[in-house]
Design an enzyme around this catalytic site. Sequence first.
Site, short mmCIF file in Angstrom:
data_model
loop_
_atom_site.label_atom_id
_atom_site.label_comp_id
_atom_site.label_asym_id
_atom_site.label_seq_id
_atom_site.Cartn_x
_atom_site.Cartn_y
_atom_site.Cartn_z
N SER A 192 0.85 -1.19 0.00
CA SER A 192 0.00 0.00 0.00
C SER A 192 0.88 1.24 0.00
O SER A 192 1.65 1.46 0.95
CB SER A 192 -0.89 0.03 1.24
OG SER A 192 -1.40 1.34 1.40
N HIS A 229 -1.06 -1.23 -4.39
CA HIS A 229 -2.35 -0.98 -3.73
C HIS A 229 -2.49 0.51 -3.44
O HIS A 229 -1.66 1.11 -2.75
CB HIS A 229 -2.41 -1.79 -2.43
CG HIS A 229 -3.70 -1.70 -1.68
ND1 HIS A 229 -4.80 -2.47 -1.99
CD2 HIS A 229 -4.06 -0.94 -0.61
CE1 HIS A 229 -5.79 -2.20 -1.15
NE2 HIS A 229 -5.37 -1.27 -0.30
N ASP A 251 -4.77 3.44 -1.81
CA ASP A 251 -5.85 3.71 -0.85
C ASP A 251 -6.42 5.09 -1.10
O ASP A 251 -5.77 6.11 -0.84
CB ASP A 251 -5.29 3.61 0.58
CG ASP A 251 -5.04 2.17 0.98
OD1 ASP A 251 -5.98 1.35 0.84
OD2 ASP A 251 -3.92 1.85 1.40
N MET A 272 -9.01 7.84 -0.14
CA MET A 272 -9.82 8.24 1.03
C MET A 272 -10.36 9.64 0.85
O MET A 272 -9.66 10.51 0.33
CB MET A 272 -8.94 8.20 2.28
CG MET A 272 -8.28 6.85 2.53
SD MET A 272 -7.36 6.88 4.06
CE MET A 272 -6.62 5.23 4.03
N HIS A 280 -8.29 0.75 -3.94
CA HIS A 280 -9.20 0.50 -2.82
C HIS A 280 -9.91 1.81 -2.51
O HIS A 280 -9.31 2.73 -1.94
CB HIS A 280 -8.36 0.00 -1.63
CG HIS A 280 -9.12 -0.16 -0.35
ND1 HIS A 280 -8.50 -0.39 0.86
CD2 HIS A 280 -10.45 -0.13 -0.09
CE1 HIS A 280 -9.41 -0.49 1.82
NE2 HIS A 280 -10.60 -0.32 1.27
N MET A 305 -12.19 4.15 -0.58
CA MET A 305 -12.85 4.42 0.71
C MET A 305 -13.50 5.78 0.55
O MET A 305 -13.07 6.79 1.13
CB MET A 305 -11.80 4.40 1.84
CG MET A 305 -11.32 2.99 2.16
SD MET A 305 -9.73 2.94 3.02
CE MET A 305 -8.63 3.01 1.61
N MET A 326 -11.04 -6.29 5.55
CA MET A 326 -10.25 -5.34 6.34
C MET A 326 -9.93 -5.98 7.69
O MET A 326 -10.83 -6.45 8.39
CB MET A 326 -11.03 -4.05 6.57
CG MET A 326 -11.32 -3.23 5.33
SD MET A 326 -9.87 -2.79 4.34
CE MET A 326 -8.89 -1.85 5.52
N GLY A 344 -2.83 3.85 7.93
CA GLY A 344 -1.84 2.79 7.94
C GLY A 344 -1.30 2.62 9.36
O GLY A 344 -1.58 3.44 10.25
N GLY A 345 -0.56 1.56 9.57
CA GLY A 345 0.14 1.38 10.83
C GLY A 345 -0.70 0.93 12.01
O GLY A 345 -0.24 0.99 13.16
N ASP A 389 -6.23 -6.77 4.29
CA ASP A 389 -5.66 -5.42 4.31
C ASP A 389 -5.71 -4.86 5.73
O ASP A 389 -6.79 -4.68 6.29
CB ASP A 389 -6.47 -4.53 3.35
CG ASP A 389 -5.90 -3.13 3.20
OD1 ASP A 389 -4.87 -2.82 3.81
OD2 ASP A 389 -6.52 -2.34 2.46
N GLY A 390 -4.53 -4.58 6.28
CA GLY A 390 -4.45 -3.93 7.58
C GLY A 390 -3.63 -4.70 8.59
O GLY A 390 -3.99 -5.81 8.96
N GLY A 391 -2.51 -4.14 8.99
CA GLY A 391 -1.69 -4.75 10.03
C GLY A 391 -0.99 -6.02 9.61
O GLY A 391 -0.59 -6.82 10.47
N SER A 432 2.80 -0.18 6.04
CA SER A 432 3.91 0.21 6.92
C SER A 432 4.95 -0.89 7.06
O SER A 432 6.14 -0.61 7.22
CB SER A 432 3.37 0.61 8.30
OG SER A 432 2.51 -0.39 8.82
C1 DX5 Z 1 -6.25 1.30 5.59
C2 DX5 Z 1 -5.75 0.95 4.22
C3 DX5 Z 1 -4.63 0.01 4.18
C4 DX5 Z 1 -3.38 0.51 4.89
C5 DX5 Z 1 -2.60 -0.67 5.34
O1 DX5 Z 1 -7.41 2.03 5.50
O2 DX5 Z 1 -6.80 0.38 3.45
O3 DX5 Z 1 -4.33 -0.37 2.85
O4 DX5 Z 1 -2.59 1.31 4.10
O5 DX5 Z 1 -1.54 -0.20 6.08
P1 DX5 Z 1 -0.77 -1.13 7.10
O6 DX5 Z 1 -0.23 -2.28 6.33
O7 DX5 Z 1 0.28 -0.22 7.64
O8 DX5 Z 1 -1.78 -1.57 8.14
ZN ZN Z 2 -6.30 -0.53 1.45
#
Ligand code: DX5
Ligand code: ZN
Length: 231
Positions: free
Chosen positions: A12, A37, A39, A41, A70, A72, A141, A148-149, A183-185, A206
């Site tokens: 991402s 990827h 994001d 937003m 993606h 959002m 998710m 992120g992070g 996606d996420g963490g 991250s």
């Molecule tokens: C969160 C995003 C993710 C994010 C993931 O809303 O959709 O793609 O960037 O970041 P990490 O891998 O740091 O959780």
């Molecule tokens: Zn994403």
Amino acid sequence: MSQASSTRIAPSILSADFARLGEEVRNVIAAGADWVHCDVMDNHFVPNLTFGPMVCAALRPHTTAPIDVHLMVEPVDALIPEFAKAGANYISFHPEASRHVDRTLSLIRDHGCKAGLVFNPATPLDWMDHVMDKLDLVLLMSVNPGFGGQAFIPSALDKLRQARARIDAWTAQGGQPILLQIDGGVKVDNIGAIRAAGADTFVAGSAIFGQPDYAQVISDMRAQIAQAEQA
Ligand code: DX5
Ligand code: ZN
């Protein structure tokens, strides 16, 4: 374990250096990543603001790798032709953000892209049931979207197993393939368990861009995935 045989790592760019995005995309693909990827937003559907189709179009010449958008954003539909024109290969959206989920999925495919539906941690998988034939990708998710992070939410593993079972049942009865993305963490130390739970496509922001050596992280992730597949 009945799962899609190949896996993909999709960094991402949310965690990349926004002042050097083209170079970051080239570097992370050269380091062995499969997809990019993006994001998107809107500070409305999620409490953060990133970029729109112009940035996607600006990145397109920097790679031949698939661009995975993606969304959002709310509403969704008006942005789909824009991202298709900007060179997106996959476009995913959250069902809560579209008044007509079936129509939005068709719109994505009508514009020549692969279509994905995204499930927030508290969004039930039932949203899939009546649109299986229109899905190319399901994204679960494992954090609440927006940043992120954040830490991986452990209940996502059980949800992955449930989504895997639904997708496998669909393909077993002759349905088209559907990728299962998380996606996420996602980190080196949990990607094996995530693979074992059924994901085949891994977004990591991250964990990759937060390290100086992208190739090292990606190869460590692949090693963990391979180990989970042998178990
Ligand atoms: C969160 C995003 C993710 C994010 C993931 O809303 O959709 O793609 O960037 O970041 P990490 O891998 O740091 O959780
Ligand atoms: Zn994403």
